[in-house]
Design an enzyme around this catalytic site. Structure first.
Site, PDB file in Angstrom:
ATOM      1  N   GLU A  76       0.917  -1.576   0.119  1.00  0.00           N
ATOM      2  CA  GLU A  76       0.138   0.278  -0.079  1.00  0.00           C
ATOM      3  C   GLU A  76       0.916   1.086  -0.112  1.00  0.00           C
ATOM      4  OE1 GLU A  76      -2.765   0.434   3.514  1.00  0.00           O
ATOM      5  OE2 GLU A  76      -3.618   2.466   2.586  1.00  0.00           O
ATOM      6  N   LYS A 106      -1.974  -1.955  -2.997  1.00  0.00           N
ATOM      7  CA  LYS A 106      -3.513  -0.923  -2.221  1.00  0.00           C
ATOM      8  C   LYS A 106      -2.724   0.991  -2.988  1.00  0.00           C
ATOM      9  CE  LYS A 106      -5.934  -0.194   1.123  1.00  0.00           C
ATOM     10  NZ  LYS A 106      -6.530  -0.798   2.901  1.00  0.00           N
TER      11      LYS A 106
HETATM   12  C1  5MM Z   1      -5.329   4.549   3.539  1.00  0.00           C
HETATM   13  O1  5MM Z   1      -6.016   4.283   5.177  1.00  0.00           O
HETATM   14  C2  5MM Z   1      -6.158   2.925   4.306  1.00  0.00           C
HETATM   15  C3  5MM Z   1      -7.398   2.442   4.135  1.00  0.00           C
HETATM   16  O2  5MM Z   1      -8.149   3.015   4.939  1.00  0.00           O
HETATM   17  P1  5MM Z   1      -9.210   4.407   3.759  1.00  0.00           P
HETATM   18  O3  5MM Z   1      -9.714   3.394   3.007  1.00  0.00           O
HETATM   19  O4  5MM Z   1      -9.942   4.922   5.064  1.00  0.00           O
HETATM   20  O5  5MM Z   1      -8.615   5.336   3.670  1.00  0.00           O
HETATM   21  C4  5MM Z   1      -6.170   2.279   5.766  1.00  0.00           C
HETATM   22  O6  5MM Z   1      -5.995   0.417   5.679  1.00  0.00           O
HETATM   23  C5  5MM Z   1      -5.131   2.326   6.740  1.00  0.00           C
HETATM   24  O7  5MM Z   1      -4.052   2.027   6.248  1.00  0.00           O
HETATM   25  C6  5MM Z   1      -5.902   1.663   7.901  1.00  0.00           C
HETATM   26  O8  5MM Z   1      -7.196   2.341   8.805  1.00  0.00           O
HETATM   27  C7  5MM Z   1      -4.916   1.901   9.410  1.00  0.00           C
HETATM   28  O9  5MM Z   1      -4.072   3.203   9.635  1.00  0.00           O
HETATM   29  P2  5MM Z   1      -3.166   3.781  10.716  1.00  0.00           P
HETATM   30  O10 5MM Z   1      -3.337   4.993  10.410  1.00  0.00           O
HETATM   31  O11 5MM Z   1      -3.723   3.539  12.087  1.00  0.00           O
HETATM   32  O12 5MM Z   1      -2.357   2.159  10.822  1.00  0.00           O
END
Ligand code: 5MM
Length: 342
Positions: free
Chosen positions: A177, A219
């Protein structure tokens, strides 16, 4: 490394019209989302929220895999059933976020570097024992005056590739990602240029580290104008730019691309994914799927607001967003779906 097993898991994660549900917010992020809605920020409420998601009837019609967080994968419900078992029994493949978060990058103001490689081999072994079949690591790229730097892009890409190699060694499919953030006033063209550069760096490093691309899920963020950019691009312009960028930088060996939503509204994320599949699906080498967190969870969390009495209504809202994204994978999503809640 069992290459065939990795390829099989990767294929199943993006098969048909399903996608991934990211429910891997770290405690600080989950607490931040709860705080905005007046929900108590405790281990108990985080468990209740994750259980609400995992027990949503019919979720597996739309969701192939769910990405968990370390606290979540160890949690059990009141009857003592591990949450990972509830998810697996529902027909959803469990995954796990294994990065330790993005921290300020030394010598590079405004940029972040994701940590978590130390001890990763042992942690992956433990997660695999617990039943996880895939993993996720997020790198963060900010756009602005003089950034991203070459240092940030290359170090982020290398960390993603080293993580991916360790995952495959442990029998877990790596979800890779690299997120280009929406914050800023950059144009769609600037986001395109940076996203292409980042993806090229990521795939160069995956090659150098010997990662098997057939056993990887990408991702990425969609190619979008910055949140503060005055020119608003249409859904079709975003779809065209995103697919053009991916075609330039992502090898055909990759089985699937599952977008993050990055803070877009649920409706826009579905509409943009839909436009990509509607316009290009038959001509693409990889599946275009979703791996959304906020764009699936947000309305449901608002309805739930921490109250037991709202669980059923929240689950319906969650399922609705999941169904909208399943339709977007087929190129069959429309604004009318929102009106009818179908
Ligand atoms: C970019 O964030 C990821 C996808 O979520 P969105 O669709 O809301 O953008 C998400 O998997 C993110 O990596 C996780 O929520 C973990 O975030 P943190 O900052 O808590 O590690």
């Amino acid at each position: 490394m069992n290459e065939q097993a990795l390829m099989d898991i990767a294929k199943v994660l993006v098969a048909g019209d399903k996608g991934l549900l990211a429910m891997d917010e770290s405690n600080p992020t989950c607490n931040k989302r709860f705080a905005g809605l007046g929900i108590p920020q405790t281990e108990k409420t985080r468990q209740a929220w994750r259980e609400l998601i995992a027990t949503t009837p019919g979720l597996a019609e739309c969701i192939s895999g769910a990405i968990l967080y370390d606290e979540t994968i160890r949690q059990r419900n009141k009857q003592g059933t591990p949450l990972i078992k509830t998810i697996t029994d529902a027909g959803i493949i469990p995954g796990i976020k294994v990065d330790a978060g993005a921290k300020d990058m030394a010598g590079h103001p405004g940029e972040k570097m994701t940590e978590g490689l130390d001890g990763l081999r042992d942690r992956l072994g433990e997660y695999s024992q617990m039943g996880a079949r895939f993993a996720k690591w997020r790198a963060v790229i900010a756009l602005g005056e003089g950034i991203p730097s070459r240092a940030c892009i290359e170090a982020s890409a290398q960390a993603l590739a080293r993580y991916a190699a360790l995952c495959q060694e442990a029998g877990l499919v790596p979800v890779v990602e690299p997120e280009v953030l929406m914050e800023g006033d950059h144009t769609l063209a600037q986001c395109f240029e940076t996203t292409e550069e980042v993806l090229r760096a990521v795939f160069r490093q995956l090659y150098i580290q010997g990662v098997m691309l057939e056993g990887v899920i990408l991702k990425p963020s969609m190619v979008l104008q910055g949140l503060a950019c005055p020119k608003l691009e249409t859904v079709e312009e975003v779809a065209d730019a995103t697919v053009k960028c991916l075609l330039r930088a992502v090898p055909a060996a990759v089985p699937g691309i599952a977008f993050l939503s990055g803070g877009q509204s649920g409706e826009l994320a579905s509409a943009r994914l839909n436009a990509m599949n509607l316009r290009f699906k038959s001509r693409l080498p990889w599946a275009l799927a979703f791996s959304f967190a906020r764009a699936i969870q947000r309305p449901a969390m608002e309805i739930w607001s921490g109250r037991d009495a709202n669980v059923e209504a929240a689950q319906q809202a969650l399922l609705h967003r999941a169904r909208c994204n399943r339709a977007a994978r087929r190129g069959e999503y429309s604004a009318a779906m929102e009106a009818t809640g179908a």
